[in-house]
Enzyme design. Structure first.
Site, PDB file in Angstrom:
ATOM      1  N   GLU A 130       3.474   3.474  -1.735  1.00 23.16           N
ATOM      2  CA  GLU A 130       3.701   1.835  -1.666  1.00 23.16           C
ATOM      3  C   GLU A 130       3.115   1.163  -2.862  1.00 23.16           C
ATOM      4  O   GLU A 130       2.690   2.152  -3.783  1.00 23.16           O
ATOM      5  CB  GLU A 130       3.051   1.524  -0.273  1.00 23.16           C
ATOM      6  CG  GLU A 130       3.465   1.872   0.836  1.00 23.16           C
ATOM      7  CD  GLU A 130       2.838   1.479   2.060  1.00 23.16           C
ATOM      8  OE1 GLU A 130       1.540   1.189   1.996  1.00 23.16           O
ATOM      9  OE2 GLU A 130       3.496   1.726   3.225  1.00 23.16           O
ATOM     10  N   HIS A 246       0.731 -10.507   2.619  1.00 19.34           N
ATOM     11  CA  HIS A 246       1.691  -9.531   2.278  1.00 19.34           C
ATOM     12  C   HIS A 246       2.905  -9.987   1.693  1.00 19.34           C
ATOM     13  O   HIS A 246       3.496 -11.244   2.024  1.00 19.34           O
ATOM     14  CB  HIS A 246       1.987  -8.880   3.644  1.00 19.34           C
ATOM     15  CG  HIS A 246       2.643  -7.639   3.316  1.00 19.34           C
ATOM     16  ND1 HIS A 246       4.087  -7.480   3.050  1.00 19.34           N
ATOM     17  CD2 HIS A 246       2.362  -6.371   3.712  1.00 19.34           C
ATOM     18  CE1 HIS A 246       4.451  -6.321   3.149  1.00 19.34           C
ATOM     19  NE2 HIS A 246       3.454  -5.541   3.414  1.00 19.34           N
ATOM     20  N   ARG A 292      -0.371  -5.644  -4.266  1.00 16.95           N
ATOM     21  CA  ARG A 292       0.010  -6.826  -3.187  1.00 16.95           C
ATOM     22  C   ARG A 292      -0.330  -8.115  -3.817  1.00 16.95           C
ATOM     23  O   ARG A 292       0.364  -9.347  -3.745  1.00 16.95           O
ATOM     24  CB  ARG A 292      -0.727  -6.740  -2.188  1.00 16.95           C
ATOM     25  CG  ARG A 292       0.231  -5.939  -1.048  1.00 16.95           C
ATOM     26  CD  ARG A 292      -0.255  -5.850   0.355  1.00 16.95           C
ATOM     27  NE  ARG A 292       0.070  -4.841   0.794  1.00 16.95           N
ATOM     28  CZ  ARG A 292      -0.199  -4.269   2.048  1.00 16.95           C
ATOM     29  NH1 ARG A 292      -1.157  -4.573   2.529  1.00 16.95           N
ATOM     30  NH2 ARG A 292       0.382  -3.114   2.493  1.00 16.95           N
ATOM     31  N   HIS A 353      -1.684 -11.576   5.624  1.00 15.29           N
ATOM     32  CA  HIS A 353      -1.770 -10.189   6.570  1.00 15.29           C
ATOM     33  C   HIS A 353      -2.984  -9.667   6.768  1.00 15.29           C
ATOM     34  O   HIS A 353      -2.991  -9.178   7.817  1.00 15.29           O
ATOM     35  CB  HIS A 353      -1.237  -9.284   5.383  1.00 15.29           C
ATOM     36  CG  HIS A 353      -0.686  -7.935   5.848  1.00 15.29           C
ATOM     37  ND1 HIS A 353       0.104  -7.783   6.740  1.00 15.29           N
ATOM     38  CD2 HIS A 353      -1.080  -6.625   5.352  1.00 15.29           C
ATOM     39  CE1 HIS A 353       0.269  -6.257   6.926  1.00 15.29           C
ATOM     40  NE2 HIS A 353      -0.481  -5.486   6.103  1.00 15.29           N
ATOM     41  N   ARG A 388      -6.972  -5.394  -1.102  1.00 13.49           N
ATOM     42  CA  ARG A 388      -6.982  -3.874  -0.134  1.00 13.49           C
ATOM     43  C   ARG A 388      -5.545  -3.154  -0.858  1.00 13.49           C
ATOM     44  O   ARG A 388      -4.472  -3.711  -1.019  1.00 13.49           O
ATOM     45  CB  ARG A 388      -6.939  -4.111   1.045  1.00 13.49           C
ATOM     46  CG  ARG A 388      -6.491  -2.904   1.816  1.00 13.49           C
ATOM     47  CD  ARG A 388      -6.560  -3.020   3.171  1.00 13.49           C
ATOM     48  NE  ARG A 388      -5.702  -3.860   3.822  1.00 13.49           N
ATOM     49  CZ  ARG A 388      -4.454  -3.309   4.284  1.00 13.49           C
ATOM     50  NH1 ARG A 388      -4.120  -1.946   3.904  1.00 13.49           N
ATOM     51  NH2 ARG A 388      -3.527  -4.096   4.895  1.00 13.49           N
TER      52      ARG A 388
HETATM   53  C1  SIN Z   1       3.035  -2.309   5.276  1.00 18.50           C
HETATM   54  O1  SIN Z   1       3.626  -1.725   6.004  1.00 18.50           O
HETATM   55  O2  SIN Z   1       3.456  -2.967   4.304  1.00 18.50           O
HETATM   56  C2  SIN Z   1       1.686  -2.817   5.671  1.00 18.50           C
HETATM   57  C3  SIN Z   1       0.830  -1.653   5.264  1.00 18.50           C
HETATM   58  C4  SIN Z   1      -0.522  -2.284   5.057  1.00 18.50           C
HETATM   59  O3  SIN Z   1      -0.960  -3.373   5.437  1.00 18.50           O
HETATM   60  O4  SIN Z   1      -1.387  -1.603   4.435  1.00 18.50           O
END
Ligand code: SIN
Length: 549
Positions: A130, A246, A292, A353, A388
């Site tokens: 990610e 997010h 993010r 988020h 985060r």
């Molecule tokens: C997501 O699935 O994008 C959220 C994961 C997260 O907030 O760490």
């Protein structure tokens, strides 16, 4: 109480007129942190978990992406620590990050032992990546419903243990304190009965306040109740200016604001503006896999530049079978609106988020209030810094949940079976909340927060927002509400004041906090936490604490 003062208790009560319940360890919140805390308690204690709704519908159960942990021989703990520190933009506590990252693989193994079924390739746990992760290290379940499966396994395990009780639909009104110690909580039960629950030790695991924004990925229960109760009880909170947005929330008129997991970009999806340009290529060398804060801000600016209400996720170049197999929940949510995630562009925009600031805790999860511990999103532990790293939240909940469960149990076991029931009797009569349109104020607050305390802020907008919120506080806080909506509004106003105050105080830009009037990072003055005030009265200013990152 002065016009702007937050009351100590949301409601008046008298111990002699209420039913009393006794527990050794009381856990407020039934998400991953609270459940993990309970699973770390020994069987000779009475442990009570309070769920605001049902444990199966906690915010943790909504998590899509997964849990980060170093499980591949090509990866290393130091890589994961480095990625966490880079994402945190100079404000992480390196020691805490190192400890949490070190404990993550063991916590994932514990979940497997509790019966959680993670996705696998052959015998090995499947790993994905990610934004901000240099290596594939995210474990996931049911494709894109990791939280649902993790919580299923943990709840089943907790329900199999006779010393743990879970009470559904129980609203925490306030923490009870006696001579400077937390001694339990005043709650409203599933039947609407007010109870005093006395506990030797209390663990706060009640999540964040993402629902203070209209555009939010959070479950409706995320209204900052635990943070506000801790604030009123005198616990120290900090860094409330850091709200993580997010980048990708489904944006279709009529849809709930469904999260489109970061794992979608992790698997290779592109972001495009309304003209089809892949704008992230010009923003960051990591493009769509930047952290993010960077991606959310780039989307926000692109929407402004193109005067279009959203951007688009593009998965059309990926294998359609893999896309549908890997993201079945997201595919279903989009299908409701006739969108095929493998063939159509998915309209998305950022949404609130994750509350990065919160109740300050030490490395064991102790708060500044004796008898009160805290774990998970409700806290500011030092792990996340100013932004985060994706999929670090569930592991934080597990690691700190365990530490709180162990620490609180040891402390509770040392204490005698005597409970101090103070003769609390508040006589001051407050106005009734009945004549207020709570929903209307809530809607106004949510719009204001999005407009003035959103992805980009300025001192001028924040000052105006503060004046507005002060005005609402003046007439909301002097009222006594009879139920959940009014209590949530009172709590969200506490959150708004603390967030605005923190955002005004931090005159720099760092991580999720971007001040258009102070666009640069200022390590000399601001590589430090911002403590929230102890009380909220009239005009307040915060002072930066010198506790360091
Ligand atoms: C997501 O699935 O994008 C959220 C994961 C997260 O907030 O760490």
């Amino acid at each position: 109480m002065s016009r702007h003062e937050s009351p100590r208790y949301l409601v008046r009560f008298h111990p002699k007129r209420l039913r009393h319940v006794f527990a050794d360890v009381l856990i407020l919140g039934s998400g991953i942190a609270g459940m993990r805390a309970a699973l770390a308690t020994p069987p000779d204690l009475r442990v009570l978990i309070l769920a605001k709704e049902l444990p199966e519908t906690s915010n943790s159960a909504w998590a899509q992406g997964g849990l980060a942990g170093v499980l591949s021989p090509e990866d290393s703990l130091s890589n994961h620590v480095r990625d966490t520190l880079i994402a945190g933009d100079g404000l992480c506590n390196e020691k805490i990050a190192t400890e949490v990252v070190r404990d993550a693989p063991g916590q994932i193994a514990d979940l497997v032992n509790f019966g959680v079924n993670f996705d696998r390739i052959g015998n090995d746990l499947a790993l994905t990546t990610e934004g901000g992760h240099s290596h594939a290290r995210i474990v996931h379940a049911l494709g894109d419903a990791t939280g649902k499966e993790v919580m299923r396994g943990m709840i089943a395990k907790a329900r199999s243990l006779s010393h743990i009780e879970i009470w559904d639909k129980c609203i925490v009104i306030d923490l009870l304190t006696y001579e400077g110690c937390c001694v339990g909580a005043l709650v409203s039960s599933v039947h609407g009965e007010r109870l005093m629950i006395w506990s030797k030790q209390t663990i706060l695991a009640s999540g964040g306040c993402g629902r203070i924004y209209r555009e939010s990925t959070n479950s409706p229960i995320a209204t900052g109740d635990g943070m506000a109760a801790a604030f009123r009880a005198g616990a120290r909170l900090r860094d409330m200016e850091f709200m993580q947005f997010h980048p990708t929330v489904l944006y279709v008129a009529g849809s709930s604001r469904s999260l489109i997991s970061e794992a979608v970009r992790g698997e290779g999806a592109f972001l495009r503006d309304k003209d089809g340009d892949r704008f992230m290529l010009a923003e960051d060398p990591r493009a769509e896999r930047a952290t993010r804060d960077i991606v959310a801000r780039a989307i926000f600016r692109t929407m402004n530049r193109t005067q279009h209400p959203n951007v688009y996720l593009d998965l059309r170049h990926l294998n359609p079978d893999h896309v549908h197999m890997r993201f079945p929940g997201i595919a279903r949510a989009c299908h409701e609106f006739d969108l095929d995630i493998a063939r159509d562009l998915i309209p998305v925009r950022p949404g609130a988020h994750y509350t990065i600031g919160g109740v300050a805790v030490d490395p064991n999860g102790r708060t500044s209030l004796a008898g009160l511990w805290a774990a998970g999103e409700v806290t500011s532990s030092g792990l996340h810094g100013a932004n985060r790293l994706a999929s670090n939240s569930l592991i934080e909940g597990l690691v700190y949940g365990t530490r709180c469960g162990v620490g609180a149990s040891e402390e509770a076991s040392r204490l005698p079976d005597t409970y101090h029931v103070p003769p609390i009797s508040e006589k001051e009569v407050r106005d009734s909340g009945q004549n207020l349109d709570v929903e209307d104020i809530l809607n106004s607050l949510r719009s204001l927060m999005g407009r003035s305390v959103g992805i980009e802020r300025t001192g001028e907008e924040l000052e105006k927002a503060k004046t507005m919120v002060d005005f609402w506080c003046g007439y909301v806080w002097r009222r006594e509400f009879a139920g959940r909506e009014g209590w949530e509004l009172s709590n969200l106003l506490v959150m708004a004041r603390l967030m605005i105050q923190g955002a005004l105080t931090r005159t720099e830009s760092r991580g999720t906090h971007f001040r258009r009037d102070h666009p640069l990072k200022d390590d000399i003055h601001w590589q430090r936490h911002v403590d929230c005030p102890i009380r909220l009265t009239g005009i307040q200013s915060l002072t930066p604490s010198d506790t360091g990152a």
